[in-house]
Design an enzyme around this catalytic site. Sequence first.
Site, PDB file in Angstrom:
ATOM      1  N   ASP A 209       0.835  -1.201   0.000  1.00  0.00           N
ATOM      2  CA  ASP A 209       0.000   0.000   0.000  1.00  0.00           C
ATOM      3  C   ASP A 209       0.876   1.260   0.000  1.00  0.00           C
ATOM      4  O   ASP A 209       2.110   1.168  -0.060  1.00  0.00           O
ATOM      5  CB  ASP A 209      -0.916  -0.085   1.243  1.00  0.00           C
TER       6      ASP A 209
ATOM      7  N   ASP B 287     -10.183   3.352  -3.490  1.00  0.00           N
ATOM      8  CA  ASP B 287     -10.800   2.166  -2.868  1.00  0.00           C
ATOM      9  C   ASP B 287     -12.229   1.937  -3.363  1.00  0.00           C
ATOM     10  O   ASP B 287     -12.985   2.874  -3.577  1.00  0.00           O
ATOM     11  CB  ASP B 287     -10.844   2.335  -1.343  1.00  0.00           C
TER      12      ASP B 287
HETATM   13  C1  GLA Z   1      -5.938   1.362   1.664  1.00  0.00           C
HETATM   14  C2  GLA Z   1      -6.082   0.314   0.576  1.00  0.00           C
HETATM   15  C3  GLA Z   1      -7.182  -0.662   0.968  1.00  0.00           C
HETATM   16  C4  GLA Z   1      -6.848  -1.316   2.305  1.00  0.00           C
HETATM   17  C5  GLA Z   1      -6.647  -0.236   3.368  1.00  0.00           C
HETATM   18  C6  GLA Z   1      -6.112  -0.823   4.675  1.00  0.00           C
HETATM   19  O1  GLA Z   1      -7.052   2.195   1.739  1.00  0.00           O
HETATM   20  O2  GLA Z   1      -6.366   0.906  -0.657  1.00  0.00           O
HETATM   21  O3  GLA Z   1      -7.337  -1.654  -0.029  1.00  0.00           O
HETATM   22  O4  GLA Z   1      -5.687  -2.094   2.170  1.00  0.00           O
HETATM   23  O5  GLA Z   1      -5.728   0.760   2.936  1.00  0.00           O
HETATM   24  O6  GLA Z   1      -5.850   0.157   5.625  1.00  0.00           O
END
Ligand code: GLA
Length: 387
Positions: free
Chosen positions: A127, A184
């Site tokens: 990430d 997301d």
């Molecule tokens: C980000 C990623 C998500 C998830 C969260 C976890 O937002 O894009 O897919 O992994 O972090 O904190």
Amino acid sequence: MLKVSTAPMGWNSWNTFGDKVCEKVIMETADAMVERGFKDAGYEYIVIDDTWSLKSRDENGQLVADPVKFPNGIKYLADYVHSKGLKLGIYSCTGYKTCGGYPGSYGNEFTDAKTFASWDIDFLKYDNCYFPEHKDNKYAYLTMANALRTCGKDIVFSACNWGRDMSWKWMREVGAHMYRSTADIFNNFHSIKNIIDEQYDKFNLSGFGSFNDLDMLVCGMTGDGYVECEGLIDEEKAKNLLICNSTEHRLHFGFWAMFSAPLMLGCDIRKVREEYVKLMTNPLLIKINQDQDARPPMEFKTTYFYHDAKNFVKLLADGSYAVGLFNFNNKEISVSINADQLGFPRYSNIKLNYTDAFTGENLGIFENDFDIVVPIHDCKIYIVNTK
Ligand code: GLA
């Protein structure tokens, strides 16, 4: 080096469990993966997302699994998951901290890759929170790619920088096997449509070795997970968004299938309704998704034009075609296809035989137009064979 020739398939803890991920969930999910037919359908990776570690490293600078959530440690889980014929994934971040505030891998990439290898990890989701603004994000992904390439274990590198710095243009170069190009996902149609709309100019940038990841699937989620009903800057508006119904989930899965996107399940597969197990293990949709050539789908014109509808044809490696019709309108639409529109003019003397990919029903040959009704927020997908 590890070859990732088709889009990875698996399950990720984040959508449903968020910071409640733990050993029990992972073990039961591995069981469900086998018992409910997901493994046989091709799903392979079980990925522990954010919040799995303690908030600080140990005295040797190593990451430590939270002993409350994971009492037997990560290696124990890897052994269990491997004993089921599956693979285990874990999560870290380019920054000082992960998105959830746990230690990130910044400056520790090589140590962490070695730790993951020593735990027999097969997949890393990487990430991008808390990454210093003035630093080069591309270099950060290259560094972790190199850490993984030299750690002594084949580990799939799943990069997740949400498309920052147009990452779709350089993630293949820096060694990512799959990469997120979007913000997301949330379990509402607005979010799914937004993600899809952002992909039309990126179709060509995904394929053998490095796949564009449209995020984990929300199919089968019913309103009690971590990614429900959000996804808009305006939180008030977001509250009014309905979670997806099963038709919208079908369109979601169908699009990911046509696009050869990684299929990472996000629902609770221990409990998800059988109707969804059928959808997400559908052999024809998975055949389309996992096609060895992974050609991008090509948009084609049908007889009637609808503003918010898309028609795609995807050439498959075995000589057949996948034809997908996606209706984003708030009303049902009637579509008509003839062979000419798919590149088979009448003088080719080729006839097209349609099979409904969702039901497996062979619909036969259509000499003239093939008329299809696509309900609101639904899609139709066909496997088309030439005669
Ligand atoms: C980000 C990623 C998500 C998830 C969260 C976890 O937002 O894009 O897919 O992994 O972090 O904190």
